[in-house]
Design a protein around this motif. Structure first.
Motif, short mmCIF file in Angstrom:
data_model
loop_
_atom_site.label_atom_id
_atom_site.label_comp_id
_atom_site.label_asym_id
_atom_site.label_seq_id
_atom_site.Cartn_x
_atom_site.Cartn_y
_atom_site.Cartn_z
N VAL A 79 103.25 60.88 42.09
CA VAL A 79 103.40 62.25 42.57
C VAL A 79 104.84 62.53 42.94
O VAL A 79 105.39 63.61 42.64
N HIS A 83 107.07 65.48 41.03
CA HIS A 83 106.97 66.67 41.88
C HIS A 83 107.72 67.84 41.25
O HIS A 83 108.85 67.69 40.77
N GLY A 136 99.28 66.19 45.72
CA GLY A 136 99.05 67.23 44.74
C GLY A 136 99.52 68.56 45.28
O GLY A 136 100.20 68.63 46.31
N HIS A 137 99.15 69.63 44.60
CA HIS A 137 99.64 70.96 44.96
C HIS A 137 98.47 71.94 45.08
O HIS A 137 97.43 71.77 44.44
#
Length: 228
Positions: A79, A83, A136-137
């Motif tokens: 991640v 990013h 995560g987003h």
């Protein structure tokens, strides 16, 4: 080992930033109860985000299994490298050392998917925020940050922790992260390392005299000491 990690993390800004006996950093003073931590107008956003995370089905738990820890570490590294925000992207994560810390806390979605990882070394009433990142987003990941912050404070309180330190000076943090820290209770404090034989400054309101490399005391006017 964890005592040494905290000590070294607190020494870094001393030489790189201020070059003086006092160093500024973000510190969260762990209150006596969870209700104390969540009460007050300043925590209104925190309470609202926790409720949103609960509606999203976010849960948390301590992570003890070594295999699960390694899987989460691999995910965390990936991640960071991928990013989308360059402020948080890291092409060469240096996280292998967190496997040596005993306090791991994870946030998970309704299907058990990892949302956030927090890892902190603990020693002598102090904890160092070694790793605290979403995995995560999206809104659910963002809300999980607030829930995990409150959960982290509660779990650390059970461990006898009085202070949580972020080793990065507040002025070095991205604006979004600095605002987030303020919302969850971190405050800019001056901290110094002194020898254990030195007399603590007058006005200390809390001290944790435990065996190890240092002890912790909180002083008036937003000052703190780490006594070596």
């Amino acid at each position: 080992m964890e005592s040494k990690v905290i000590e070294e993390a607190l020494k870094v800004p001393l030489f790189r930033v201020l070059r003086s006996s006092w160093i500024g950093m973000s510190v969260l003073a762990v209150p006596g109860t969870q209700s104390d931590y969540l009460s007050g107008a300043r925590k209104q956003t925190l309470r609202r985000k926790i409720r949103a995370a609960q509606r999203d089905g976010v849960t948390y738990r301590r992570i003890e299994d070594p295999v699960e820890r390694r899987e989460l570490l691999a995910l965390a590294d990936r991640v960071e490298m991928e990013h989308s925000d360059p402020n948080y992207r890291n092409s060469r994560p240096q996280n292998a050392g967190i496997l040596g810390h005993r306090f791991w806390l994870g946030g998970f979605g309704p299907s058990g998917e990892p949302l956030l990882l927090a890892v902190l070394p603990i020693a002598n009433g102090a904890a160092y925020l070694r790793y605290f990142r979403t995995l995560g987003h999206g809104n659910t990941f963002s809300n999980a940050r607030y829930m995990l912050s409150a959960a982290m404070v509660e779990e650390l309180r059970k461990e006898g922790v009085s202070f949580v330190f972020d080793g990065t000076p507040p002025s070095y943090l991205p604006n979004g992260l600095r605002d987030f820290q303020r919302m969850v209770g971190f405050r800019a404090m001056r901290v110094r390392l002194v020898r254990r034989s030195a007399r603590p400054a007058s006005g200390a309101v809390r001290q944790v005299p435990r065996a190890g490399a240092f002890a912790v005391s909180r002083q008036e006017q937003q000052e703190g000491e780490l006594i070596q």
